[in-house]
Design a protein around this motif. Structure first.
Motif, mmCIF file in Angstrom:
data_model
loop_
_atom_site.group_PDB
_atom_site.id
_atom_site.type_symbol
_atom_site.label_atom_id
_atom_site.label_comp_id
_atom_site.label_asym_id
_atom_site.label_seq_id
_atom_site.Cartn_x
_atom_site.Cartn_y
_atom_site.Cartn_z
ATOM 1 N N GLN A 192 6.724 42.299 101.303
ATOM 2 C CA GLN A 192 5.923 42.562 100.285
ATOM 3 C C GLN A 192 4.469 41.974 100.303
ATOM 4 O OE1 GLN A 192 8.850 40.750 97.181
ATOM 5 N NE2 GLN A 192 8.499 42.572 96.281
ATOM 6 N N ILE A 193 3.729 42.323 99.645
ATOM 7 C CA ILE A 193 2.383 42.182 99.403
ATOM 8 C C ILE A 193 1.722 41.532 97.824
ATOM 9 C CG2 ILE A 193 1.596 43.335 101.502
ATOM 10 C CD1 ILE A 193 0.101 45.351 99.389
ATOM 11 N N ILE A 194 0.498 41.085 97.941
ATOM 12 C CA ILE A 194 0.182 40.594 96.255
ATOM 13 C C ILE A 194 -0.364 41.887 95.781
ATOM 14 C CG2 ILE A 194 -0.904 39.106 95.096
ATOM 15 C CD1 ILE A 194 1.310 37.737 96.932
ATOM 16 N N ALA A 195 -0.161 42.162 94.346
ATOM 17 C CA ALA A 195 -1.028 43.360 93.581
ATOM 18 C C ALA A 195 -2.351 42.778 93.651
ATOM 19 C CB ALA A 195 -0.332 43.486 92.449
ATOM 20 N N SER A 196 -3.415 43.116 94.251
ATOM 21 C CA SER A 196 -4.525 42.708 93.998
ATOM 22 C C SER A 196 -5.514 43.574 93.180
ATOM 23 C CB SER A 196 -5.418 42.555 95.361
ATOM 24 O OG SER A 196 -5.283 43.881 96.220
ATOM 25 N N ASN A 197 -5.063 44.893 93.353
ATOM 26 C CA ASN A 197 -6.160 45.910 92.782
ATOM 27 C C ASN A 197 -6.316 45.730 91.245
ATOM 28 O OD1 ASN A 197 -6.063 46.889 95.294
ATOM 29 N ND2 ASN A 197 -5.177 48.771 94.626
ATOM 30 N N SER A 198 -5.184 45.318 90.410
ATOM 31 C CA SER A 198 -5.272 45.332 89.027
ATOM 32 C C SER A 198 -5.994 44.201 88.693
ATOM 33 C CB SER A 198 -3.762 45.094 88.544
ATOM 34 O OG SER A 198 -2.884 44.331 89.380
ATOM 35 N N PHE A 199 -6.131 43.082 89.332
ATOM 36 C CA PHE A 199 -7.080 41.962 89.300
ATOM 37 C C PHE A 199 -8.249 42.169 89.556
ATOM 38 C CE2 PHE A 199 -2.753 40.195 89.210
ATOM 39 C CZ PHE A 199 -2.862 38.946 88.438
ATOM 40 N N THR A 240 -3.497 54.093 86.259
ATOM 41 C CA THR A 240 -2.682 53.793 87.276
ATOM 42 C C THR A 240 -3.084 53.630 88.541
ATOM 43 O OG1 THR A 240 -2.185 56.100 88.162
ATOM 44 C CG2 THR A 240 -1.133 55.367 86.025
ATOM 45 N N ILE A 241 -2.456 52.590 89.440
ATOM 46 C CA ILE A 241 -3.003 52.199 90.867
ATOM 47 C C ILE A 241 -1.870 52.594 91.767
ATOM 48 C CG2 ILE A 241 -3.688 50.498 92.184
ATOM 49 C CD1 ILE A 241 -4.493 48.851 89.488
ATOM 50 N N GLY A 242 -2.160 53.403 92.874
ATOM 51 C CA GLY A 242 -1.233 53.672 93.870
ATOM 52 C C GLY A 242 -0.357 54.795 93.180
ATOM 53 N N GLY A 243 0.650 55.298 94.311
ATOM 54 C CA GLY A 243 1.725 56.113 94.059
ATOM 55 C C GLY A 243 1.043 57.675 93.545
ATOM 56 N N ALA A 244 0.041 57.833 94.200
ATOM 57 C CA ALA A 244 -0.778 59.050 93.485
ATOM 58 C C ALA A 244 -1.042 60.076 94.930
ATOM 59 C CB ALA A 244 -2.137 58.783 93.091
ATOM 60 N N SER A 245 -0.451 59.508 95.995
ATOM 61 C CA SER A 245 -0.616 60.339 97.292
ATOM 62 C C SER A 245 0.513 61.347 97.191
ATOM 63 C CB SER A 245 -0.847 59.426 98.575
ATOM 64 O OG SER A 245 -1.537 58.511 98.480
ATOM 65 N N HIS A 249 7.368 58.598 97.818
ATOM 66 C CA HIS A 249 7.505 57.435 96.696
ATOM 67 C C HIS A 249 6.105 57.546 95.821
ATOM 68 C CE1 HIS A 249 10.606 55.781 99.039
ATOM 69 N NE2 HIS A 249 9.947 55.974 100.006
ATOM 70 N N ASP A 250 5.544 58.727 95.938
ATOM 71 C CA ASP A 250 4.361 58.949 95.174
ATOM 72 C C ASP A 250 4.588 59.628 93.816
ATOM 73 O OD1 ASP A 250 2.914 57.262 96.641
ATOM 74 O OD2 ASP A 250 2.373 58.819 98.116
ATOM 75 N N LEU A 251 5.020 58.774 92.932
ATOM 76 C CA LEU A 251 5.591 59.631 91.704
ATOM 77 C C LEU A 251 4.706 59.462 90.442
ATOM 78 C CD1 LEU A 251 9.152 57.698 92.072
ATOM 79 C CD2 LEU A 251 8.532 60.188 92.555
ATOM 80 N N LEU A 289 -5.750 55.923 90.082
ATOM 81 C CA LEU A 289 -6.461 55.442 91.193
ATOM 82 C C LEU A 289 -5.546 55.521 92.480
ATOM 83 C CD1 LEU A 289 -8.562 52.594 89.697
ATOM 84 C CD2 LEU A 289 -9.133 55.047 89.830
ATOM 85 N N PRO A 290 -6.246 55.770 93.717
ATOM 86 C CA PRO A 290 -5.470 55.572 95.017
ATOM 87 C C PRO A 290 -5.202 53.773 95.201
ATOM 88 C CG PRO A 290 -7.797 56.024 95.367
ATOM 89 C CD PRO A 290 -7.645 56.076 93.911
ATOM 90 N N GLY A 291 -4.116 53.562 95.944
ATOM 91 C CA GLY A 291 -3.420 52.223 95.958
ATOM 92 C C GLY A 291 -4.382 51.273 96.722
ATOM 93 N N ASN A 292 -4.758 51.881 97.932
ATOM 94 C CA ASN A 292 -5.650 51.136 98.938
ATOM 95 C C ASN A 292 -6.643 50.456 97.986
ATOM 96 O OD1 ASN A 292 -4.682 51.236 101.530
ATOM 97 N ND2 ASN A 292 -5.175 53.566 101.563
ATOM 98 N N PRO A 293 -6.556 49.020 98.391
ATOM 99 C CA PRO A 293 -7.440 48.046 97.400
ATOM 100 C C PRO A 293 -8.922 48.577 97.450
ATOM 101 C CG PRO A 293 -6.071 46.869 98.696
ATOM 102 C CD PRO A 293 -5.782 48.258 99.059
HETATM 103 P P1 AMP Z 1 0.069 54.102 97.558
HETATM 104 O O1 AMP Z 1 -1.087 54.945 96.883
HETATM 105 O O2 AMP Z 1 1.101 53.600 96.450
HETATM 106 O O3 AMP Z 1 0.539 54.828 98.649
HETATM 107 O O4 AMP Z 1 -0.571 52.787 98.115
HETATM 108 C C1 AMP Z 1 -1.623 52.911 99.220
HETATM 109 C C2 AMP Z 1 -1.759 51.526 99.702
HETATM 110 O O5 AMP Z 1 -2.293 50.670 98.845
HETATM 111 C C3 AMP Z 1 -0.414 50.720 100.402
HETATM 112 O O6 AMP Z 1 -0.745 50.183 101.255
HETATM 113 C C4 AMP Z 1 0.059 49.987 98.950
HETATM 114 O O7 AMP Z 1 0.831 48.770 99.387
HETATM 115 C C5 AMP Z 1 -1.476 49.446 98.713
HETATM 116 N N1 AMP Z 1 -1.605 49.124 97.261
HETATM 117 C C6 AMP Z 1 -1.035 50.013 96.308
HETATM 118 N N2 AMP Z 1 -1.239 49.318 95.000
HETATM 119 C C7 AMP Z 1 -1.624 48.014 95.212
HETATM 120 C C8 AMP Z 1 -2.303 47.120 94.497
HETATM 121 N N3 AMP Z 1 -2.016 47.125 93.086
HETATM 122 N N4 AMP Z 1 -2.645 46.171 94.980
HETATM 123 C C9 AMP Z 1 -2.844 45.947 96.357
HETATM 124 N N5 AMP Z 1 -2.700 46.764 97.134
HETATM 125 C C10 AMP Z 1 -1.834 48.005 96.630
#
Ligand code: AMP
Ligand code: MG
Length: 390
Positions: A192-199, A240-245, A249-251, A289-293
């Motif tokens: 796991q990693i820390i959710a940074s984007n929302s912050f 939303t952040i991530g899951g958009a590619s 698992h991008d739902l 938004l894309p997930g990459n920070p």
């Molecule tokens: P995704 O768009 O969900 O495929 O995420 C792309 C990359 O961004 C992956 O390496 C995720 O682990 C990372 N990521 C997604 N959401 C966050 C978040 N809130 N904070 C930090 N990293 C994130």
């Protein structure tokens, strides 16, 4: 895929200016003034002394002239008599000028013996008097829209305006998605990693006059994402952040679509930030938004902030770019508009060699994004480039 400008134009179509509300002046800093307001009095409300000294008649002022001191005027306490020829009133900064006097000899230019003063320093040409209404007049307009600065608040207070009409703060629901994410302070599992984007985004949103509601992290399941959207109910904008590619698992896009999102676009010709998605979900605008920070933050500056400004009545405008001179050569750009992390120092800008969109350390050292148009050729040190201050 659409261009950044086209995407921003479509985002502006998803939002509109929010209504006004009245707030006490002490809570108005950083808010957007919704309507013009007018000064309720002159400032100063009377001709006032700008210095500590002696109020006299201007045509009597010369070196060695003598005057008899007949009274005193202090801030909040005017002198009620009239200054005649050869007379002076002891006066302090901010006091109303006495009747008959139109000049203040500063105390440093005066020698006093009992009730008599002599001008012993060369008096200036400046009368040291602030004319009535010299700062502003009753009825003068303070124009909207405008982000209220500390100086604006001071001015509005002086205008005797105790409450101001401001645009309601946009409410932004922030949804991080991902099985790998935990909150800062929690103990992450081995994968796991820390959710940074929302912050980061919450901070950016707050800086721009809006209120971010950080919702619990949604997991990579339709059920969890659906629940997050339900919790976003009432927000003006759902981010939303991530899951958009396009991964398995991008739902986010699927669930948003199932819930009735009218998609405006998906994917933008930019780097980083390509898998951006937007649409309308009931009463709210939705920005995926894309997930990459770094991508998420860059999309924050390039898209989210302009949306928040438009929602606050500040116009549908692209962020303003500036020019700077390259400190070092940079290579040719690819086919997408590139927002390169860079540092500007005294007008010279250095693009960081590592442009990986996961590198938050590089982003934190950056104070600018160099904006490269698609297919921009290689640039040399000394060339001028455009950048977005961050
Ligand atoms: P995704 O768009 O969900 O495929 O995420 C792309 C990359 O961004 C992956 O390496 C995720 O682990 C990372 N990521 C997604 N959401 C966050 C978040 N809130 N904070 C930090 N990293 C994130
Ligand atoms: Mg993910």
């Amino acid at each position: 895929m659409i261009t950044v400008d086209e995407a921003r134009a479509r985002l502006f179509e998803l939002v509109s200016p929010l209504p006004a509300e009245e707030v006490p002046l002490e809570r108005a800093a950083g808010r957007v003034l919704a309507r013009d307001v007018t000064a309720r009095r002159d400032q100063p409300p009377f001709a006032a002394s700008a210095m500590d000294g002696y109020a006299v008649k201007a045509d009597e002022v010369q070196l060695h002239a003598m005057f008899k001191v007949i009274g005193e005027a202090a801030a909040g306490h005017r002198f009620h008599g009239t200054v005649g020829p050869g007379q002076a009133v002891r006066i302090f900064t901010g006091a109303p000028m006495p009747e008959g006097a139109d000049f203040v000899v500063i105390q440093e230019d005066v020698t006093r013996k009992g009730e008599l003063i002599t001008i012993t320093g060369d008096p200036s040409a400046n009368a040291n008097v602030r004319p009535q209404g010299g700062d502003f007049r009753e009825g003068s307009t303070f124009a909207a829209p405008r982000v209220l600065s500390a100086a604006d608040i001071a001015l509005l207070a002086a205008m005797n305006i105790a409450a101001v009409p401001v645009v309601r703060r946009p409410v932004v629901a922030l949804i991080s998605t991902g099985d790998e994410l935990v909150m800062p302070g929690e103990e992450p599992g081995p994968d796991q990693i820390i959710a940074s984007n929302s912050f980061g985004l919450k901070a950016l949103i707050a800086e721009h006059g809006a209120e971010a509601r950080m919702l619990p992290i949604a997991r990579d399941s339709e059920e969890s994402i659906r629940m997050a959207f339900a919790m976003a109910e009432g927000a003006d904008l759902v981010v939303t952040i991530g899951g958009a590619s396009v991964g398995d698992h991008d739902l986010v896009g699927k669930v948003a679509g199932d819930l009735g999102m009218e998609r405006s676009f998906y994917k933008v010709l930019m780097r980083p930030g390509k898998p951006l998605m937007a649409g309308r979900m009931g009463e709210a605008a939705m920005l995926g938004l894309p997930g990459n920070p770094v991508s998420a933050m860059v999309c924050g500056w390039v898209f989210l902030i302009p949306m928040l400004r438009a929602m606050q009545g500040l116009g549908a405008l692209a962020p303003q770019l500036r020019d700077a001179v390259l400190a070092e050569d940079i290579a040719a750009n690819g086919p997408r508009e590139h927002y390169m992390r860079a540092r500007i120092d005294r007008g010279r800008i250095t693009v960081f060699p590592n442009q990986d969109s996961a590198m938050l350390g590089v982003l934190a050292r950056s104070n600018a994004l160099v904006v490269r148009p698609p297919k921009d050729p290689a640039r040399r040190a000394g060339d001028s480039v455009r950048y977005l201050p961050i």
